[in-house]
Design a protein around this motif. Structure first.
Motif, PDB file in Angstrom:
ATOM      1  N   MET A 162       0.845  -1.209   0.000  1.00 36.48           N
ATOM      2  CA  MET A 162       0.000   0.000   0.000  1.00 36.48           C
ATOM      3  C   MET A 162       0.873   1.250   0.000  1.00 36.48           C
ATOM      4  O   MET A 162       1.878   1.304   0.712  1.00 36.48           O
ATOM      5  CB  MET A 162      -0.877   0.012   1.263  1.00 36.48           C
ATOM      6  N   LYS A 164       1.411   5.407   0.683  1.00 40.31           N
ATOM      7  CA  LYS A 164       1.099   6.237   1.858  1.00 40.31           C
ATOM      8  C   LYS A 164      -0.346   6.738   1.835  1.00 40.31           C
ATOM      9  O   LYS A 164      -1.056   6.666   2.828  1.00 40.31           O
ATOM     10  CB  LYS A 164       2.073   7.412   1.917  1.00 40.31           C
ATOM     11  N   SER A 183      -3.031   5.552   0.437  1.00 37.76           N
ATOM     12  CA  SER A 183      -4.067   4.548   0.727  1.00 37.76           C
ATOM     13  C   SER A 183      -3.970   4.068   2.177  1.00 37.76           C
ATOM     14  O   SER A 183      -4.969   3.737   2.800  1.00 37.76           O
ATOM     15  CB  SER A 183      -3.988   3.384  -0.254  1.00 37.76           C
ATOM     16  N   LYS A 184      -2.754   4.070   2.718  1.00 38.24           N
ATOM     17  CA  LYS A 184      -2.621   3.718   4.149  1.00 38.24           C
ATOM     18  C   LYS A 184      -3.363   4.755   5.004  1.00 38.24           C
ATOM     19  O   LYS A 184      -4.061   4.420   5.941  1.00 38.24           O
ATOM     20  CB  LYS A 184      -1.151   3.708   4.553  1.00 38.24           C
ATOM     21  N   SER A 237      -6.939   4.296   4.920  1.00 37.64           N
ATOM     22  CA  SER A 237      -7.417   3.094   5.625  1.00 37.64           C
ATOM     23  C   SER A 237      -7.513   3.295   7.141  1.00 37.64           C
ATOM     24  O   SER A 237      -7.968   2.418   7.868  1.00 37.64           O
ATOM     25  CB  SER A 237      -6.506   1.911   5.323  1.00 37.64           C
ATOM     26  N   LEU A 292       2.364   7.449   9.982  1.00 37.18           N
ATOM     27  CA  LEU A 292       2.290   7.111   8.557  1.00 37.18           C
ATOM     28  C   LEU A 292       2.898   8.228   7.707  1.00 37.18           C
ATOM     29  O   LEU A 292       3.624   7.970   6.754  1.00 37.18           O
ATOM     30  CB  LEU A 292       0.842   6.850   8.142  1.00 37.18           C
ATOM     31  N   ALA A 298       5.933   2.543  10.307  1.00 34.42           N
ATOM     32  CA  ALA A 298       4.888   1.514  10.267  1.00 34.42           C
ATOM     33  C   ALA A 298       3.886   1.749  11.391  1.00 34.42           C
ATOM     34  O   ALA A 298       4.252   2.216  12.468  1.00 34.42           O
ATOM     35  CB  ALA A 298       5.510   0.140  10.418  1.00 34.42           C
ATOM     36  N   SER A 358       0.211  -0.324  12.646  1.00 37.72           N
ATOM     37  CA  SER A 358      -0.861  -1.287  12.346  1.00 37.72           C
ATOM     38  C   SER A 358      -2.131  -0.889  13.089  1.00 37.72           C
ATOM     39  O   SER A 358      -2.070  -0.131  14.066  1.00 37.72           O
ATOM     40  CB  SER A 358      -0.430  -2.679  12.776  1.00 37.72           C
TER      41      SER A 358
END
Ligand SMILES: *Cc1c(COP(=O)(O)O)cnc(C)c1O
Length: 474
Positions: free
Chosen positions: A1, A3, A5-6, A9, A49, A54, A56
């Motif tokens: 993915m 940046k 689209s991260k 999300s 991000l 990273a 999650s």
């Protein structure tokens, strides 16, 4: 993915709060708080991000959990006190007697705090508690306020401050009308803590501080020569949070009471700790309230939550005329205590009057524990912890009364010493679990002094220790 689209999300705040993962937290805390934590966690994730780090979804949930845990650690909860300091101000000083706790339960909803149930008429708040306290102290009368600091303030203002009902109005920026002088030894100009320093309290009470003697020595004649037409009172303050040794002297309360003085100059005795028993058999020396009254102090002040073993409050006992003057002072209304306090205080006073204080009042029970019994309890405790990856030893320890009473005095005790593990982690885990446990952490070990732990809690403490040792291993 990539940046963008991260970032897209990332969950929305509502989505996160309503999701399954946070329901346990939503059930425990007000929703706006959880929303605030969710927003902060999402913002932190976005920042990561953007910085190409990273992050999650699990980390977002973990952040909210951590914020909730931190909030839990700040909310008032039960703590097992394994520090060996019996009156620990950070831990709410005196633990209440069972009877006091039951009485609080009675008072919390509607209760007859100002209603005489015999005749349905209005009664005076705190009158019964005051009568019980006066009876205990052997004094003519008593009054209850929020703490001993309030008692000091009220007594100074009410006895030697300006006559609030007849004083001329104060002009802005103009001179304050001054009250009378209160004579106090330089060796007793204490700071109690939390910024409560006697010279400031005098100023706040509108009373003129007349210091006499020196830091280490004050004589009767120092008081006698200071008495004049402006004298409002003579104050003695018990040194309850430090001690003096060497070339020191100060008159005793009975000597001070004998000082020749006008009738309207009372001797005020700020005792602090509110001890009602001779504790010398336990190696502790503390002035006794009854003695202060018997010696003829006009007013004696003490805390409710130190050696009296009751709720936070301050008590003033003494001569009727002075107490009456304080009762009608306007400051009194701002210092009156709550129904919950009065309920606990009545019950605690009843225990003292019944002569069962050493059986029923936790702080006195703890003072009376024999070191050999604590040692045996420590050995039994170690057996209950079972097999863990740490060394547990029973070692001699020293308990303190603490809480601004009997400075420097210790009682021989025993503790369970925990070593051979990450003691910092164990202490942290003990503190943040349920119920929380406050231990004594030194540079090389962790101690659980059982003098300050109710024997009914030993099983629970053993369980918490086992859990925390496992936790710290991970
Ligand atoms: C502890 C203490 C106080 C203050 O009592 P609080 O109830 O904590 O306000 C005042 N004077 C003396 C001598 C004390 O020991």
């Amino acid at each position: 993915m990539n940046k963008a689209s991260k970032l897209r999300s990332l969950p929305a705040v509502d989505e996160l709060v309503n999701g399954d993962t946070l329901q346990e937290i939503v059930a425990q805390f007000p929703r706006p708080q959880v929303v605030g934590w969710a927003r902060a966690a999402i913002d932190a994730a976005r920042a990561k991000l953007l910085a190409e780090e990273a992050c999650s979804p699990d980390q977002i949930v973990a952040t909210v959990r951590a914020l909730a845990a931190a909030e839990r650690g700040r909310s008032i909860n039960r703590v097992i006190n394994a520090t060996g300091v019996l009156l620990h101000t950070n831990l709410g000083r005196a633990p209440l007697a069972d009877r006091a706790i039951e009485r609080i339960e009675q008072a919390t909803k509607y209760s007859n705090v100002e209603l005489d149930l015999n005749n349905g008429k209005r009664s005076k708040r705190g009158e019964r508690a005051a009568q019980l306290i006066a009876g205990l102290a052997g004094a003519e009368d008593a009054i209850v306020v929020n703490n001993c600091a309030a008692a000091t303030m009220l007594v100074l203002s009410g006895i030697a401050g300006i006559d609030v009902r007849n004083a001329p109005p104060v002009l802005a920026g103009g001179l304050q009308p001054a009250g009378k002088e209160v004579i106090v030894s330089r060796g007793q100009l204490v700071e109690i803590g939390g910024g409560f320093r006697l010279p400031d309290v005098f100023r706040a009470a509108g009373v003129v501080l007349r210091e006499v003697g020196t830091t280490n020595r004050t004589h009767l004649r120092d008081y006698e020569t200071a008495i004049g037409e402006h004298t409002g009172a003579i104050l003695r303050v018990h040194r309850s949070n430090f001690f003096q040794g060497g070339f020191v002297t100060e008159p005793s309360i009975d000597e001070m009471v004998a000082i020749k003085r006008p009738k309207d100059v009372p001797v005020i005795d700020d005792l602090g700790s509110g001890c009602f028993y001779d504790l010398s058999e336990f190696g502790l020396r503390e002035p006794v309230v009854v003695e202060s009254v018997k010696c003829g102090a006009d007013l004696s002040l003490f805390s409710g939550d130190k050696l009296f073993g009751g709720p936070q409050c301050g008590m003033i006992v003494g001569r009727k005329n002075w107490i009456q003057k304080l009762r009608t002072h306007p400051m009194m209304r701002a210092m009156r205590v709550d129904k919950v306090t009065l309920a606990a205080l009545e019950a605690t006073a009843e225990i003292h009057l019944s002569g069962t204080a050493f059986e029923e009042i936790p702080v006195l029970q703890m003072i009376a524990k024999k070191a050999s019994d604590i040692q045996a309890a420590c050995h039994a405790f170690v057996k209950r912890v079972g097999s863990v990856a740490a060394t547990l030893n029973v070692v001699p320890s020293e308990s303190q009364v603490g809480g601004g009473s009997i400075p420097g005095a210790t009682m021989p005790s025993f503790a369970v010493e925990v070593s051979g593990c990450k003691t910092q982690h164990v202490a942290q885990s003990l503190r943040t679990g349920t119920p929380a446990v406050q231990s004594r952490l030194t540079s090389d070990n962790l101690l659980l002094d059982l003098r300050s732990v109710d024997s009914a809690d030993h099983d629970l403490l053993a369980h918490r220790l086992t859990e925390s040792l496992q936790d710290a291993q991970q």
